[in-house]
Design a protein around this motif. Structure first.
Motif, PDB file in Angstrom:
ATOM      1  N   GLY A 134       0.822  -1.213   0.000  1.00  0.00           N
ATOM      2  CA  GLY A 134       0.000   0.000   0.000  1.00  0.00           C
ATOM      3  C   GLY A 134       0.852   1.257   0.000  1.00  0.00           C
ATOM      4  N   SER A 135       1.921   1.259   0.772  1.00  0.00           N
ATOM      5  CA  SER A 135       2.807   2.422   0.847  1.00  0.00           C
ATOM      6  C   SER A 135       3.551   2.652  -0.469  1.00  0.00           C
ATOM      7  N   ILE A 136       3.940   1.586  -1.127  1.00  0.00           N
ATOM      8  CA  ILE A 136       4.593   1.723  -2.438  1.00  0.00           C
ATOM      9  C   ILE A 136       3.627   2.371  -3.431  1.00  0.00           C
ATOM     10  N   ALA A 137       2.380   1.978  -3.385  1.00  0.00           N
ATOM     11  CA  ALA A 137       1.381   2.582  -4.271  1.00  0.00           C
ATOM     12  C   ALA A 137       1.249   4.079  -3.978  1.00  0.00           C
ATOM     13  N   LEU A 138       1.236   4.461  -2.705  1.00  0.00           N
ATOM     14  CA  LEU A 138       1.130   5.876  -2.358  1.00  0.00           C
ATOM     15  C   LEU A 138       2.370   6.642  -2.798  1.00  0.00           C
ATOM     16  N   ALA A 139       3.532   6.037  -2.669  1.00  0.00           N
ATOM     17  CA  ALA A 139       4.784   6.686  -3.077  1.00  0.00           C
ATOM     18  C   ALA A 139       4.855   6.862  -4.595  1.00  0.00           C
ATOM     19  N   SER A 140       4.029   6.132  -5.330  1.00  0.00           N
ATOM     20  CA  SER A 140       4.007   6.212  -6.786  1.00  0.00           C
ATOM     21  C   SER A 140       2.974   7.210  -7.301  1.00  0.00           C
ATOM     22  N   ALA A 141       2.318   7.928  -6.396  1.00  0.00           N
ATOM     23  CA  ALA A 141       1.274   8.875  -6.775  1.00  0.00           C
ATOM     24  C   ALA A 141       1.849  10.058  -7.546  1.00  0.00           C
ATOM     25  N   THR A 142       1.024  10.646  -8.393  1.00  0.00           N
ATOM     26  CA  THR A 142       1.431  11.787  -9.202  1.00  0.00           C
ATOM     27  C   THR A 142       0.537  12.988  -8.914  1.00  0.00           C
ATOM     28  N   GLY A 143       0.867  14.096  -9.536  1.00  0.00           N
ATOM     29  CA  GLY A 143       0.092  15.321  -9.375  1.00  0.00           C
ATOM     30  C   GLY A 143       0.408  16.006  -8.057  1.00  0.00           C
ATOM     31  N   PRO A 144      -0.290  17.095  -7.770  1.00  0.00           N
ATOM     32  CA  PRO A 144      -0.049  17.815  -6.525  1.00  0.00           C
ATOM     33  C   PRO A 144      -0.162  16.929  -5.286  1.00  0.00           C
ATOM     34  N   VAL A 145      -1.131  16.033  -5.264  1.00  0.00           N
ATOM     35  CA  VAL A 145      -1.272  15.129  -4.120  1.00  0.00           C
ATOM     36  C   VAL A 145      -0.071  14.204  -4.031  1.00  0.00           C
ATOM     37  N   GLY A 146       0.412  13.728  -5.148  1.00  0.00           N
ATOM     38  CA  GLY A 146       1.600  12.883  -5.151  1.00  0.00           C
ATOM     39  C   GLY A 146       2.800  13.583  -4.527  1.00  0.00           C
ATOM     40  N   HIS A 147       2.934  14.874  -4.816  1.00  0.00           N
ATOM     41  CA  HIS A 147       4.027  15.645  -4.210  1.00  0.00           C
ATOM     42  C   HIS A 147       3.852  15.751  -2.702  1.00  0.00           C
ATOM     43  N   VAL A 148       2.621  15.960  -2.257  1.00  0.00           N
ATOM     44  CA  VAL A 148       2.356  16.046  -0.809  1.00  0.00           C
ATOM     45  C   VAL A 148       2.678  14.715  -0.137  1.00  0.00           C
ATOM     46  N   LEU A 149       2.251  13.619  -0.740  1.00  0.00           N
ATOM     47  CA  LEU A 149       2.490  12.303  -0.140  1.00  0.00           C
ATOM     48  C   LEU A 149       3.973  11.938  -0.139  1.00  0.00           C
ATOM     49  N   ALA A 150       4.723  12.504  -1.077  1.00  0.00           N
ATOM     50  CA  ALA A 150       6.150  12.196  -1.176  1.00  0.00           C
ATOM     51  C   ALA A 150       7.005  13.024  -0.215  1.00  0.00           C
ATOM     52  N   GLU A 151       6.438  14.087   0.340  1.00  0.00           N
ATOM     53  CA  GLU A 151       7.205  14.933   1.253  1.00  0.00           C
ATOM     54  C   GLU A 151       7.664  14.131   2.462  1.00  0.00           C
TER      55      GLU A 151
END
Length: 135
Positions: A40-57
């Motif tokens: 699940g965490s790998i999927a979140l780390a693969s997110a894109t767009g503005p939300v992906g940037h927030v999740l990657a912080e």
């Protein structure tokens, strides 16, 4: 359209997304919760767009302050609804992106479970989806 998120908004998004994975991991306590959390965490780390940037912080926060599933759910389910609400107000397309990101993470997490998801995981998935759609 550009979105503007406060530090609190970002914390809400991270709590919602990573918390959803935590709930599924807790719901699979008898199976392989570490695999559920990892996938699940790998999927979140693969997110894109503005939300992906927030999740990657790499920031502190999004700490779930309960050791029980009920306590985690009390934090995460409202955060999912709040995240959807705040994103819908600013950019409905980004709200759809967030929903997709969380659903993909949920699917990745439940796929980590061997065979069909347990009834507990299936019910937790239903609650997560319900919280996303409540906004």
């Amino acid at each position: 359209m550009s979105i503007t998120l406060t530090d609190q908004d970002k914390l809400t998004l991270r709590t919602a997304a990573y918390g959803a994975v935590s709930l599924l991991s807790a719901a699979d306590a008898a199976g392989s919760p570490h695999k559920v959390a990892t996938d699940g965490s790998i999927a979140l780390a693969s997110a894109t767009g503005p939300v992906g940037h927030v999740l990657a912080e790499k920031t502190k926060g999004a700490k779930l302050s309960s050791k029980s599933v009920a306590g985690i759910a009390d934090q995460v389910l409202p955060a999912l609804t709040a995240a959807m609400s705040l994103l819908k107000k600013q950019d409905p397309a980004e709200a759809d992106n967030f929903r997709s990101i969380v659903i993909v993470a949920v699917e990745a997490a439940t796929r980590a479970h061997k065979g069909e998801p347990s009834p507990t995981m299936a019910e937790m998935t239903r609650k997560i989806t319900g919280a996303l759609d409540a906004a």
